[in-house]
Design an enzyme around this catalytic site. Structure first.
Site, PDB file in Angstrom:
ATOM      1  N   THR A 132      23.187 -31.140 -15.287  1.00 45.71           N
ATOM      2  CA  THR A 132      22.640 -30.359 -16.405  1.00 45.71           C
ATOM      3  C   THR A 132      22.311 -28.932 -15.980  1.00 45.71           C
ATOM      4  OG1 THR A 132      21.655 -32.395 -17.232  1.00 45.71           O
ATOM      5  CG2 THR A 132      20.788 -30.350 -18.143  1.00 45.71           C
ATOM      6  N   SER A 138      23.954 -31.698 -23.231  1.00 45.39           N
ATOM      7  CA  SER A 138      24.817 -32.748 -23.793  1.00 45.39           C
ATOM      8  C   SER A 138      26.284 -32.448 -23.551  1.00 45.39           C
ATOM      9  CB  SER A 138      24.561 -32.882 -25.295  1.00 45.39           C
ATOM     10  OG  SER A 138      23.244 -33.310 -25.518  1.00 45.39           O
ATOM     11  N   GLU A 365      20.379 -38.809 -19.421  1.00 40.91           N
ATOM     12  CA  GLU A 365      21.564 -39.673 -19.263  1.00 40.91           C
ATOM     13  C   GLU A 365      22.293 -39.860 -20.591  1.00 40.91           C
ATOM     14  OE1 GLU A 365      22.932 -41.067 -16.677  1.00 40.91           O
ATOM     15  OE2 GLU A 365      21.426 -41.097 -15.093  1.00 40.91           O
TER      16      GLU A 365
HETATM   17  P1  TGC Z   1      35.612 -36.905 -22.954  1.00 34.52           P
HETATM   18  O1  TGC Z   1      36.913 -36.247 -23.327  1.00 34.52           O
HETATM   19  O2  TGC Z   1      35.016 -37.883 -23.893  1.00 34.52           O
HETATM   20  O3  TGC Z   1      35.770 -37.555 -21.519  1.00 34.52           O
HETATM   21  C1  TGC Z   1      36.309 -36.849 -20.393  1.00 34.52           C
HETATM   22  C2  TGC Z   1      36.915 -37.889 -19.464  1.00 34.52           C
HETATM   23  O4  TGC Z   1      35.888 -38.702 -18.924  1.00 34.52           O
HETATM   24  C3  TGC Z   1      36.053 -40.061 -19.340  1.00 34.52           C
HETATM   25  N1  TGC Z   1      34.710 -40.546 -19.663  1.00 34.52           N
HETATM   26  C4  TGC Z   1      34.022 -41.364 -18.871  1.00 34.52           C
HETATM   27  N2  TGC Z   1      34.338 -41.975 -17.723  1.00 34.52           N
HETATM   28  C5  TGC Z   1      33.393 -42.766 -17.165  1.00 34.52           C
HETATM   29  N3  TGC Z   1      32.187 -42.939 -17.692  1.00 34.52           N
HETATM   30  C6  TGC Z   1      31.827 -42.334 -18.832  1.00 34.52           C
HETATM   31  N4  TGC Z   1      30.596 -42.504 -19.306  1.00 34.52           N
HETATM   32  C7  TGC Z   1      32.771 -41.511 -19.494  1.00 34.52           C
HETATM   33  N5  TGC Z   1      32.757 -40.771 -20.624  1.00 34.52           N
HETATM   34  C8  TGC Z   1      33.959 -40.189 -20.714  1.00 34.52           C
HETATM   35  C9  TGC Z   1      36.962 -40.014 -20.539  1.00 34.52           C
HETATM   36  O5  TGC Z   1      37.708 -41.210 -20.681  1.00 34.52           O
HETATM   37  C10 TGC Z   1      37.842 -38.837 -20.194  1.00 34.52           C
HETATM   38  O6  TGC Z   1      38.818 -39.265 -19.249  1.00 34.52           O
HETATM   39  P2  TGC Z   1      40.331 -38.765 -19.392  1.00 34.52           P
HETATM   40  O7  TGC Z   1      41.017 -39.395 -18.221  1.00 34.52           O
HETATM   41  O8  TGC Z   1      40.761 -39.278 -20.727  1.00 34.52           O
HETATM   42  O9  TGC Z   1      40.237 -37.258 -19.334  1.00 34.52           O
HETATM   43  O10 TGC Z   1      34.662 -35.713 -22.587  1.00 34.52           O
HETATM   44  P3  TGC Z   1      33.730 -34.853 -23.451  1.00 34.52           P
HETATM   45  O11 TGC Z   1      33.573 -33.536 -22.785  1.00 34.52           O
HETATM   46  O12 TGC Z   1      34.147 -34.879 -24.889  1.00 34.52           O
HETATM   47  O13 TGC Z   1      32.404 -35.694 -23.214  1.00 34.52           O
HETATM   48  C11 TGC Z   1      31.464 -35.830 -24.147  1.00 34.52           C
HETATM   49  C12 TGC Z   1      30.393 -36.791 -23.682  1.00 34.52           C
HETATM   50  C13 TGC Z   1      29.395 -36.909 -24.789  1.00 34.52           C
HETATM   51  C14 TGC Z   1      31.023 -38.147 -23.441  1.00 34.52           C
HETATM   52  C15 TGC Z   1      29.751 -36.386 -22.363  1.00 34.52           C
HETATM   53  O14 TGC Z   1      29.855 -35.060 -22.146  1.00 34.52           O
HETATM   54  C16 TGC Z   1      28.348 -36.917 -22.213  1.00 34.52           C
HETATM   55  O15 TGC Z   1      28.146 -38.071 -21.880  1.00 34.52           O
HETATM   56  N6  TGC Z   1      27.292 -36.052 -22.439  1.00 34.52           N
HETATM   57  C17 TGC Z   1      25.942 -36.390 -22.115  1.00 34.52           C
HETATM   58  C18 TGC Z   1      25.574 -35.687 -20.819  1.00 34.52           C
HETATM   59  C19 TGC Z   1      24.709 -36.519 -19.950  1.00 34.52           C
HETATM   60  O16 TGC Z   1      24.595 -37.729 -20.108  1.00 34.52           O
HETATM   61  N7  TGC Z   1      24.094 -35.903 -18.961  1.00 34.52           N
HETATM   62  C20 TGC Z   1      23.318 -36.630 -18.029  1.00 34.52           C
HETATM   63  C21 TGC Z   1      22.897 -35.761 -16.876  1.00 34.52           C
HETATM   64  S1  TGC Z   1      22.260 -36.693 -15.504  1.00 34.52           S
HETATM   65  C22 TGC Z   1      20.788 -37.240 -16.011  1.00 34.52           C
HETATM   66  O17 TGC Z   1      20.361 -37.119 -17.102  1.00 34.52           O
HETATM   67  C23 TGC Z   1      20.033 -37.949 -14.981  1.00 34.52           C
HETATM   68  S2  TGC Z   1      18.536 -38.567 -15.498  1.00 34.52           S
HETATM   69  C24 TGC Z   1      18.016 -39.042 -14.006  1.00 34.52           C
HETATM   70  C25 TGC Z   1      16.956 -40.066 -13.968  1.00 34.52           C
HETATM   71  O18 TGC Z   1      17.264 -41.272 -14.149  1.00 34.52           O
HETATM   72  O19 TGC Z   1      15.817 -39.687 -13.634  1.00 34.52           O
HETATM   73  P1  FAD Z   2      20.757 -30.506 -25.776  1.00 38.88           P
HETATM   74  O1  FAD Z   2      22.092 -30.915 -25.300  1.00 38.88           O
HETATM   75  O2  FAD Z   2      20.497 -29.058 -26.004  1.00 38.88           O
HETATM   76  O3  FAD Z   2      20.440 -31.305 -27.118  1.00 38.88           O
HETATM   77  C1  FAD Z   2      19.367 -30.964 -27.994  1.00 38.88           C
HETATM   78  C2  FAD Z   2      19.466 -31.866 -29.223  1.00 38.88           C
HETATM   79  O4  FAD Z   2      20.716 -31.623 -29.903  1.00 38.88           O
HETATM   80  C3  FAD Z   2      19.471 -33.352 -28.859  1.00 38.88           C
HETATM   81  O5  FAD Z   2      18.777 -34.078 -29.839  1.00 38.88           O
HETATM   82  C4  FAD Z   2      20.938 -33.725 -28.899  1.00 38.88           C
HETATM   83  O6  FAD Z   2      21.165 -35.099 -29.175  1.00 38.88           O
HETATM   84  C5  FAD Z   2      21.428 -32.835 -30.040  1.00 38.88           C
HETATM   85  N1  FAD Z   2      22.880 -32.576 -29.967  1.00 38.88           N
HETATM   86  C6  FAD Z   2      23.555 -31.862 -29.026  1.00 38.88           C
HETATM   87  N2  FAD Z   2      24.867 -31.887 -29.286  1.00 38.88           N
HETATM   88  C7  FAD Z   2      25.040 -32.637 -30.405  1.00 38.88           C
HETATM   89  C8  FAD Z   2      26.164 -33.050 -31.174  1.00 38.88           C
HETATM   90  N3  FAD Z   2      27.417 -32.730 -30.830  1.00 38.88           N
HETATM   91  N4  FAD Z   2      25.949 -33.821 -32.281  1.00 38.88           N
HETATM   92  C9  FAD Z   2      24.695 -34.188 -32.630  1.00 38.88           C
HETATM   93  N5  FAD Z   2      23.599 -33.838 -31.941  1.00 38.88           N
HETATM   94  C10 FAD Z   2      23.762 -33.075 -30.830  1.00 38.88           C
HETATM   95  N6  FAD Z   2      20.052 -33.917 -15.666  1.00 38.88           N
HETATM   96  C11 FAD Z   2      20.707 -33.964 -14.477  1.00 38.88           C
HETATM   97  O7  FAD Z   2      21.824 -33.466 -14.340  1.00 38.88           O
HETATM   98  N7  FAD Z   2      20.127 -34.586 -13.399  1.00 38.88           N
HETATM   99  C12 FAD Z   2      18.905 -35.158 -13.458  1.00 38.88           C
HETATM  100  O8  FAD Z   2      18.432 -35.724 -12.466  1.00 38.88           O
HETATM  101  C13 FAD Z   2      18.201 -35.101 -14.703  1.00 38.88           C
HETATM  102  N8  FAD Z   2      16.937 -35.610 -14.779  1.00 38.88           N
HETATM  103  C14 FAD Z   2      16.221 -35.427 -15.940  1.00 38.88           C
HETATM  104  C15 FAD Z   2      14.862 -35.802 -15.968  1.00 38.88           C
HETATM  105  C16 FAD Z   2      14.107 -35.579 -17.118  1.00 38.88           C
HETATM  106  C17 FAD Z   2      12.655 -35.944 -17.124  1.00 38.88           C
HETATM  107  C18 FAD Z   2      14.714 -35.035 -18.275  1.00 38.88           C
HETATM  108  C19 FAD Z   2      13.922 -34.826 -19.529  1.00 38.88           C
HETATM  109  C20 FAD Z   2      16.035 -34.645 -18.254  1.00 38.88           C
HETATM  110  C21 FAD Z   2      16.810 -34.823 -17.081  1.00 38.88           C
HETATM  111  N9  FAD Z   2      18.133 -34.385 -17.000  1.00 38.88           N
HETATM  112  C22 FAD Z   2      18.818 -34.459 -15.811  1.00 38.88           C
HETATM  113  C23 FAD Z   2      18.730 -33.639 -18.119  1.00 38.88           C
HETATM  114  C24 FAD Z   2      19.209 -34.522 -19.261  1.00 38.88           C
HETATM  115  O9  FAD Z   2      20.373 -35.216 -18.923  1.00 38.88           O
HETATM  116  C25 FAD Z   2      19.438 -33.608 -20.477  1.00 38.88           C
HETATM  117  O10 FAD Z   2      18.148 -33.196 -20.911  1.00 38.88           O
HETATM  118  C26 FAD Z   2      20.187 -34.286 -21.582  1.00 38.88           C
HETATM  119  O11 FAD Z   2      21.532 -34.559 -21.213  1.00 38.88           O
HETATM  120  C27 FAD Z   2      20.172 -33.473 -22.901  1.00 38.88           C
HETATM  121  O12 FAD Z   2      20.490 -32.143 -22.654  1.00 38.88           O
HETATM  122  P2  FAD Z   2      19.533 -30.954 -23.250  1.00 38.88           P
HETATM  123  O13 FAD Z   2      18.142 -31.271 -22.861  1.00 38.88           O
HETATM  124  O14 FAD Z   2      20.118 -29.676 -22.795  1.00 38.88           O
HETATM  125  O15 FAD Z   2      19.624 -31.095 -24.822  1.00 38.88           O
END
Ligand code: TGC
Ligand code: FAD
Length: 386
Positions: A132, A138, A365
């Site tokens: 992030t 997102s 996540e």
């Molecule tokens: P998209 O075109 O859908 O996918 C790109 C390629 O990736 C593949 N794929 C996945 N593979 C494995 N696992 C998944 N979950 C996958 N999702 C997609 C997909 O098949 C594709 O492969 P290919 O071979 O066809 O190219 O990509 P997009 O850019 O449209 O993606 C959109 C979306 C929503 C899926 C993705 O960007 C997303 O998941 N956004 C949310 C971001 C997120 O979750 N960030 C988390 C940051 S880390 C964190 O929050 C840690 S918290 C830590 C703690 O626990 O304290």
């Molecule tokens: P944004 O993406 O700006 O979203 C804001 C709002 O808009 C949300 O409600 C979202 O659902 C909505 N939105 C965005 N796009 C769309 C769409 N296309 N359609 C509809 N609604 C949409 N990240 C890491 O990489 N590593 C970490 O270790 C990690 N740890 C974290 C720990 C904490 C305590 C927190 C709070 C976050 C952490 N994160 C980490 C980040 C986390 O993954 C992001 O906060 C999360 O993915 C959402 O991104 P954002 O906060 O920028 O919100």
């Protein structure tokens, strides 16, 4: 809580042993101090050694690399029990295991695996995961962190935001775009000049967890620290998220179970109008709804775990389980908060802590919206993102 559907019979002896040992550890080492940790916004650092001794870091990885070679159901149960204590401790284990050890194991060279994984399993090396950015949450594919090829390695420039463990980690898995716009993964060591981590203060959620920002200013990363198998770009980073989201589905359920147990006991003991509040129909309805959703979560998570172990789970299934657990756990925590009346806002009763933590778990996540859209894309065949 009561095992109405005899689900316990579905677990192997090893799975039950792991669940019981993590439960004991949480009851004895975490719960007596967690309210104070939360209030003071401090992560209980002394627990790291104990968590490592229980074999919870990288537990699904092979023993050759310091893992415990357990299955995914056991990992799920461990996450459930850790988050029954606090989402911060489960986050710590998720980040170390699924977001840091897993990418090194799945995408790293043999030399990287030998160098980092055994020390990560013992907690000697703590990791964090930087995907992030301030302007890319997102939509991680819009990241602006750059990796420029230079002699002997790469120069990284950019910023990562909201990174769990950032300031206590000695390595960060950093995702950055190269000159061809391909997202690559790098093992960035804290000692590398140009790497800076700063704690984010004033959080009202996950207070017993460290969150920070990372700045990369001309940070040189040697070629031997590039994750060699991440050529499929963002898919590699998303692959790590799939593993962590799986643990979160079980973890959020653990927090929900804790809230339910506290609310049930409270409702039986608290007298109003001369009767226990548990005797009122509206309270019973809330308790029944909480119980119902937990039972559904347990069955979904268990089936998902068995599919993970059979290598048949898809990331869509994992999204559905993460979405379901976080949404329902948050509702359950709010219902429990209501049942406890004014006591519901006191840290002494734990529920408000779980409720506030779950606000983050609902967002990180992949937000609730993102998981709806991942499932929506699967069902309709149409991506709402592009
Ligand atoms: P998209 O075109 O859908 O996918 C790109 C390629 O990736 C593949 N794929 C996945 N593979 C494995 N696992 C998944 N979950 C996958 N999702 C997609 C997909 O098949 C594709 O492969 P290919 O071979 O066809 O190219 O990509 P997009 O850019 O449209 O993606 C959109 C979306 C929503 C899926 C993705 O960007 C997303 O998941 N956004 C949310 C971001 C997120 O979750 N960030 C988390 C940051 S880390 C964190 O929050 C840690 S918290 C830590 C703690 O626990 O304290
Ligand atoms: P944004 O993406 O700006 O979203 C804001 C709002 O808009 C949300 O409600 C979202 O659902 C909505 N939105 C965005 N796009 C769309 C769409 N296309 N359609 C509809 N609604 C949409 N990240 C890491 O990489 N590593 C970490 O270790 C990690 N740890 C974290 C720990 C904490 C305590 C927190 C709070 C976050 C952490 N994160 C980490 C980040 C986390 O993954 C992001 O906060 C999360 O993915 C959402 O991104 P954002 O906060 O920028 O919100």
């Amino acid at each position: 809580m009561e095992d109405l559907f005899y689900l316990e019979e579905q677990f192997t002896t090893e799975e039950k042993l792991i669940k019981e040992s993590v439960r004991r550890f949480v009851d004895e080492a975490l719960l007596p101090h967690i309210a104070s940790n939360f209030e003071k916004a401090e992560f209980p650092l002394t627990l790291i050694e104990k968590v490592a001794a229980l074999g919870l870091f990288g537990m699904t990885l092979p023993t050759d690399y310091g893992g415990a070679n357990t299955n995914y159901v056991a990992y799920g149960l461990a996450c459930q029990e850790l988050e029954r204590g606090d989402s911060g401790l489960r986050s710590f284990v998720s980040v170390q295991s699924s977001l840091c050890m897993y990418p090194i194991f799945a995408y790293g060279s043999e030399e990287q695996k030998q160098r980092f994984l055994p020390k990560m399993a013992t907690g000697e090396i703590i990791g964090c995961f930087g995907l992030t950015e301030p302007d890319a949450g997102s939509d991680p594919s819009s990241m602006t962190t750059r990796a420029t090829k230079v002699q002997g390695g790469w120069r990284l420039n950019g910023a990562k935001m909201w990174i769990t463990n950032a300031t206590i980690a000695s390595l960060a898995i950093i995702w950055a775009k190269d000159e061809n716009e391909i997202i690559q993964g790098f093992i960035v060591e804290k000692k590398f000049p140009g790497f800076k981590a700063l704690e984010i203060k004033h959080k009202l959620s996950l207070r017993a967890s460290i969150t920070g920002e990372i700045a990369l200013e001309n940070c040189f990363v040697p070629e031997e620290n590039r994750l060699v198998q991440t050529k499929n770009g963002l898919g590699a980073a998303l692959g790590c998220l799939t593993k962590a989201r799986y643990g979160i589905a079980w973890g959020a359920m653990g927090a929900a179970m804790a809230c339910y147990d506290i609310a049930l006991q409270y409702a039986k003991e608290r007298l109003q109008f001369g009767r226990p509040i548990a005797s009122f129909q509206l309270i019973q309805k809330d308790l029944a709804n909480m119980f119902n959703e937990i039972v559904k979560m347990q069955m979904l998570n268990l089936q998902l775990g068995r599919l993970m172990d059979a290598d048949r789970a898809s990331y869509v299934m994992v999204s559905l389980a993460k979405m379901n657990a976080c949404k329902e756990a948050l509702k359950i925590a709010r219902m429990a908060r209501n049942i406890l009346g004014a006591n519901g806002i006191s840290l002494e009763y734990h529920v408000i802590r779980h409720m506030n933590n779950l606000e983050s778990v609902f967002t990180y996540e992949g937000t609730d919206n993102m998981h709806h859209l991942i499932i929506g894309k699967h069902i309709t065949g149409i991506s709402s993102f592009k």
